[in-house]
Design a protein around this motif. Structure first.
Motif, PDB file in Angstrom:
ATOM      1  N   ALA A  73      -0.995 -23.064  15.212  1.00 54.75           N
ATOM      2  CA  ALA A  73      -0.204 -22.617  14.061  1.00 54.75           C
ATOM      3  C   ALA A  73       0.247 -23.798  13.212  1.00 54.75           C
ATOM      4  O   ALA A  73       0.359 -23.685  11.989  1.00 54.75           O
ATOM      5  CB  ALA A  73       1.004 -21.817  14.534  1.00 54.75           C
ATOM      6  N   ALA A  74       0.492 -24.947  13.845  1.00 54.72           N
ATOM      7  CA  ALA A  74       0.984 -26.111  13.122  1.00 54.72           C
ATOM      8  C   ALA A  74      -0.107 -26.864  12.381  1.00 54.72           C
ATOM      9  O   ALA A  74       0.178 -27.547  11.391  1.00 54.72           O
ATOM     10  CB  ALA A  74       1.682 -27.059  14.091  1.00 54.72           C
ATOM     11  N   HIS A  75      -1.364 -26.755  12.823  1.00 54.06           N
ATOM     12  CA  HIS A  75      -2.403 -27.625  12.274  1.00 54.06           C
ATOM     13  C   HIS A  75      -3.620 -26.894  11.706  1.00 54.06           C
ATOM     14  O   HIS A  75      -4.507 -27.548  11.154  1.00 54.06           O
ATOM     15  CB  HIS A  75      -2.868 -28.600  13.351  1.00 54.06           C
ATOM     16  N   ALA A  76      -3.696 -25.582  11.820  1.00 54.34           N
ATOM     17  CA  ALA A  76      -4.867 -24.853  11.339  1.00 54.34           C
ATOM     18  C   ALA A  76      -5.006 -24.964   9.826  1.00 54.34           C
ATOM     19  O   ALA A  76      -4.024 -25.132   9.095  1.00 54.34           O
ATOM     20  CB  ALA A  76      -4.792 -23.394  11.754  1.00 54.34           C
ATOM     21  N   HIS A  77      -6.234 -24.851   9.361  1.00 52.28           N
ATOM     22  CA  HIS A  77      -6.539 -24.960   7.925  1.00 52.28           C
ATOM     23  C   HIS A  77      -6.496 -23.605   7.227  1.00 52.28           C
ATOM     24  O   HIS A  77      -6.606 -23.557   5.991  1.00 52.28           O
ATOM     25  CB  HIS A  77      -7.911 -25.591   7.739  1.00 52.28           C
ATOM     26  N   CYS A  78      -6.370 -22.533   7.977  1.00 53.15           N
ATOM     27  CA  CYS A  78      -6.300 -21.187   7.414  1.00 53.15           C
ATOM     28  C   CYS A  78      -5.058 -20.499   7.970  1.00 53.15           C
ATOM     29  O   CYS A  78      -4.423 -21.010   8.899  1.00 53.15           O
ATOM     30  CB  CYS A  78      -7.563 -20.393   7.764  1.00 53.15           C
ATOM     31  N   PRO A  79      -4.687 -19.340   7.442  1.00 53.07           N
ATOM     32  CA  PRO A  79      -3.564 -18.611   8.026  1.00 53.07           C
ATOM     33  C   PRO A  79      -3.807 -18.269   9.497  1.00 53.07           C
ATOM     34  O   PRO A  79      -4.938 -17.958   9.890  1.00 53.07           O
ATOM     35  CB  PRO A  79      -3.486 -17.346   7.163  1.00 53.07           C
ATOM     36  N   VAL A  80      -2.757 -18.355  10.293  1.00 55.55           N
ATOM     37  CA  VAL A  80      -2.822 -18.056  11.721  1.00 55.55           C
ATOM     38  C   VAL A  80      -1.888 -16.882  12.025  1.00 55.55           C
ATOM     39  O   VAL A  80      -0.716 -16.907  11.648  1.00 55.55           O
ATOM     40  CB  VAL A  80      -2.407 -19.268  12.572  1.00 55.55           C
ATOM     41  N   ILE A  81      -2.419 -15.861  12.700  1.00 56.38           N
ATOM     42  CA  ILE A  81      -1.591 -14.743  13.140  1.00 56.38           C
ATOM     43  C   ILE A  81      -1.353 -14.891  14.634  1.00 56.38           C
ATOM     44  O   ILE A  81      -2.290 -14.965  15.420  1.00 56.38           O
ATOM     45  CB  ILE A  81      -2.246 -13.388  12.833  1.00 56.38           C
ATOM     46  N   VAL A  82      -0.080 -14.984  15.014  1.00 56.46           N
ATOM     47  CA  VAL A  82       0.308 -15.155  16.411  1.00 56.46           C
ATOM     48  C   VAL A  82       0.851 -13.833  16.924  1.00 56.46           C
ATOM     49  O   VAL A  82       1.788 -13.266  16.362  1.00 56.46           O
ATOM     50  CB  VAL A  82       1.358 -16.273  16.568  1.00 56.46           C
TER      51      VAL A  82
ATOM     52  N   PRO B  83     -15.287 -15.221   8.442  1.00 58.88           N
ATOM     53  CA  PRO B  83     -14.905 -14.254   9.472  1.00 58.88           C
ATOM     54  C   PRO B  83     -13.449 -14.399   9.884  1.00 58.88           C
ATOM     55  O   PRO B  83     -12.783 -15.397   9.588  1.00 58.88           O
ATOM     56  CB  PRO B  83     -15.827 -14.643  10.639  1.00 58.88           C
ATOM     57  N   VAL B  84     -12.958 -13.394  10.582  1.00 60.08           N
ATOM     58  CA  VAL B  84     -11.725 -13.518  11.350  1.00 60.08           C
ATOM     59  C   VAL B  84     -12.112 -14.135  12.688  1.00 60.08           C
ATOM     60  O   VAL B  84     -13.056 -13.696  13.335  1.00 60.08           O
ATOM     61  CB  VAL B  84     -11.051 -12.148  11.567  1.00 60.08           C
ATOM     62  N   VAL B  85     -11.408 -15.184  13.091  1.00 59.68           N
ATOM     63  CA  VAL B  85     -11.675 -15.855  14.357  1.00 59.68           C
ATOM     64  C   VAL B  85     -10.538 -15.557  15.325  1.00 59.68           C
ATOM     65  O   VAL B  85      -9.362 -15.619  14.936  1.00 59.68           O
ATOM     66  CB  VAL B  85     -11.822 -17.379  14.164  1.00 59.68           C
ATOM     67  N   VAL B  86     -10.875 -15.228  16.563  1.00 57.50           N
ATOM     68  CA  VAL B  86      -9.849 -15.001  17.582  1.00 57.50           C
ATOM     69  C   VAL B  86     -10.141 -15.875  18.785  1.00 57.50           C
ATOM     70  O   VAL B  86     -11.282 -15.983  19.237  1.00 57.50           O
ATOM     71  CB  VAL B  86      -9.759 -13.511  17.998  1.00 57.50           C
TER      72      VAL B  86
ATOM     73  N   VAL C 139       1.344 -17.302   9.945  1.00 60.46           N
ATOM     74  CA  VAL C 139       1.781 -18.622   9.458  1.00 60.46           C
ATOM     75  C   VAL C 139       0.749 -19.101   8.438  1.00 60.46           C
ATOM     76  O   VAL C 139      -0.421 -19.324   8.791  1.00 60.46           O
ATOM     77  CB  VAL C 139       1.899 -19.623  10.617  1.00 60.46           C
ATOM     78  N   VAL C 140       1.175 -19.242   7.200  1.00 60.02           N
ATOM     79  CA  VAL C 140       0.260 -19.583   6.103  1.00 60.02           C
ATOM     80  C   VAL C 140       0.509 -21.026   5.674  1.00 60.02           C
ATOM     81  O   VAL C 140       1.623 -21.369   5.248  1.00 60.02           O
ATOM     82  CB  VAL C 140       0.465 -18.636   4.905  1.00 60.02           C
ATOM     83  N   PRO C 141      -0.500 -21.899   5.785  1.00 55.12           N
ATOM     84  CA  PRO C 141      -0.290 -23.299   5.381  1.00 55.12           C
ATOM     85  C   PRO C 141      -0.186 -23.431   3.876  1.00 55.12           C
ATOM     86  O   PRO C 141      -0.835 -22.721   3.125  1.00 55.12           O
ATOM     87  CB  PRO C 141      -1.545 -24.002   5.910  1.00 55.12           C
ATOM     88  N   HIS C 142       0.670 -24.369   3.441  1.00 51.93           N
ATOM     89  CA  HIS C 142       0.776 -24.674   2.024  1.00 51.93           C
ATOM     90  C   HIS C 142       1.173 -26.130   1.886  1.00 51.93           C
ATOM     91  O   HIS C 142       1.743 -26.733   2.794  1.00 51.93           O
ATOM     92  CB  HIS C 142       1.784 -23.754   1.328  1.00 51.93           C
ATOM     93  N   PRO C 143       0.879 -26.748   0.757  1.00 54.22           N
ATOM     94  CA  PRO C 143       1.197 -28.178   0.569  1.00 54.22           C
ATOM     95  C   PRO C 143       2.688 -28.422   0.535  1.00 54.22           C
ATOM     96  O   PRO C 143       3.465 -27.574   0.061  1.00 54.22           O
ATOM     97  CB  PRO C 143       0.538 -28.520  -0.759  1.00 54.22           C
TER      98      PRO C 143
ATOM     99  N   SER D 284     -11.322 -16.920   7.644  1.00 51.94           N
ATOM    100  CA  SER D 284     -10.386 -16.338   6.682  1.00 51.94           C
ATOM    101  C   SER D 284      -8.999 -16.254   7.292  1.00 51.94           C
ATOM    102  O   SER D 284      -7.985 -16.421   6.604  1.00 51.94           O
ATOM    103  CB  SER D 284     -10.859 -14.947   6.249  1.00 51.94           C
ATOM    104  N   VAL D 285      -8.936 -16.017   8.587  1.00 49.74           N
ATOM    105  CA  VAL D 285      -7.678 -15.993   9.330  1.00 49.74           C
ATOM    106  C   VAL D 285      -8.016 -16.228  10.798  1.00 49.74           C
ATOM    107  O   VAL D 285      -9.103 -15.861  11.266  1.00 49.74           O
ATOM    108  CB  VAL D 285      -6.920 -14.658   9.128  1.00 49.74           C
ATOM    109  N   LEU D 286      -7.100 -16.845  11.516  1.00 51.93           N
ATOM    110  CA  LEU D 286      -7.274 -17.134  12.936  1.00 51.93           C
ATOM    111  C   LEU D 286      -6.211 -16.375  13.703  1.00 51.93           C
ATOM    112  O   LEU D 286      -5.027 -16.410  13.344  1.00 51.93           O
ATOM    113  CB  LEU D 286      -7.140 -18.640  13.178  1.00 51.93           C
ATOM    114  N   VAL D 287      -6.611 -15.669  14.774  1.00 54.58           N
ATOM    115  CA  VAL D 287      -5.677 -14.861  15.561  1.00 54.58           C
ATOM    116  C   VAL D 287      -5.591 -15.434  16.972  1.00 54.58           C
ATOM    117  O   VAL D 287      -6.611 -15.701  17.605  1.00 54.58           O
ATOM    118  CB  VAL D 287      -6.123 -13.386  15.629  1.00 54.58           C
ATOM    119  N   VAL D 288      -4.373 -15.629  17.454  1.00 54.23           N
ATOM    120  CA  VAL D 288      -4.158 -16.123  18.812  1.00 54.23           C
ATOM    121  C   VAL D 288      -3.054 -15.316  19.482  1.00 54.23           C
ATOM    122  O   VAL D 288      -2.182 -14.758  18.818  1.00 54.23           O
ATOM    123  CB  VAL D 288      -3.784 -17.622  18.837  1.00 54.23           C
TER     124      VAL D 288
END
Length: 291
Positions: free
Chosen positions: A128-137, A4-7, A286-290, A103-107
């Motif tokens: 945004a700094a620690h989420a495991h999925c993309p975060v939309i701010v 899901p999209v989480v908000v 913000v999309v996390p990557h290694p 799938s994505v987190l919205v804040v």
């Protein structure tokens, strides 16, 4: 099962605007919306939702917060499946935990004045700094529509390492495709001061070399661009944070990356991502990557 999209909501106006965006995002993706309220207390302190419900703030409970956001989501996207949850934990901890199955987190943020609106809340920055999925701010002055045809333009910041940032590009391609928008792929470049020369015939030579290097790196990064997404490469001279903030004007979404260093618990946003989260004129993904 599609994630899901989480908000994350707290009953404030910025968080309810984030819920509006999240409802559109979930509808675009064809996945459910999960509304989460996390707080260490069992009472809501604020005005936006209390006014909407016609109750004093002291009488608004966490269940009212998620129920109110769910009603807004259903009014906006009637076919959307919406679930809710209340957690009596720190919001940062709860939302980062929720990001493992999203799938994505919205804040949103809690800015309520011209000065506050220019700053980003600690919860949004931490997530945004620690989420495991993309975060939309989404800040309070941003558009609340994630549907296609709003501006017809998604912006992607292209970094130094094409292999490490492949996840950033994939996310940007998909967001542009869903919105039926063009994708502006932007890479900044600068000519260090010590490389300039006073000779009139050679004055522009160092700058041209740096610009050509940026163009080559950008072309290499976009080799995996799908044919059904209109991709528009741009190289711009200047600091990356200023270039991307300028490019965000008139865009639906700005997509940037955030390195994730395994075992590292400190800040993981980087100076450019941190800056655009404060300065962007549109929502920031913000999309996390290694690393």
């Amino acid at each position: 099962m599609e994630l899901p999209v989480v908000v994350g909501v707290d009953g404030s106006e910025p968080s309810l605007r984030a819920a509006d965006w999240a409802a559109d995002e979930a509808a675009l993706r064809g996945v459910p919306l999960h509304v989460v309220y996390a707080c260490r207390w069992d009472r809501y302190e604020g005005a936006a939702l209390a006014q909407e419900l016609g109750k004093p703030s002291a009488e608004v409970l966490p269940q009212d917060v998620v129920a109110g956001a769910a009603r807004r989501a259903h009014a906006r996207q009637p076919e959307l499946k919406v679930t809710t949850d209340v957690a009596f934990e720190e919001p940062e901890y709860t939302l980062v935990h929720e990001s493992r199955n999203a799938s994505v987190l919205v804040v949103g943020t809690r800015g309520r004045s011209g000065v506050a609106e220019a700053l980003l809340g600690s919860v949004s920055l931490t997530v945004a700094a620690h989420a495991h999925c993309p975060v939309i701010v989404l800040r309070g002055n941003h558009d609340t529509k994630a549907s296609h045809g709003t501006h017809g333009r998604v912006v992607m910041g292209v970094g130094e390492d094409p292999e490490a940032t492949a996840a950033v590009r994939r996310f940007a391609y998909e967001e542009a495709r869903r919105r039926e928008a063009a994708l502006d792929a932007v890479r900044s470049w600068r000519c260090p001061a010590h490389e300039t020369t006073d000779h009139p015939l050679l004055a522009d030579a160092p700058a041209r070399l740096h610009e050509e290097s940026a163009e080559k790196a950008l072309a290499e990064a976009l080799r995996d661009a799908p044919p059904d997404v209109e991709t528009r490469p741009r190289t711009v001279e200047g600091h990356a944070r200023r270039v991307l903030a300028d490019a965000s004007h008139g865009a639906d979404l700005l997509v940037v990356g955030a390195k994730r260093r395994r075992g590292h618990l400190g800040p993981q946003l980087g100076r450019v991502t941190h800056a655009v989260l404060h300065q962007s004129s549109c929502a920031v993904a913000v999309v996390p990557h290694p690393a």
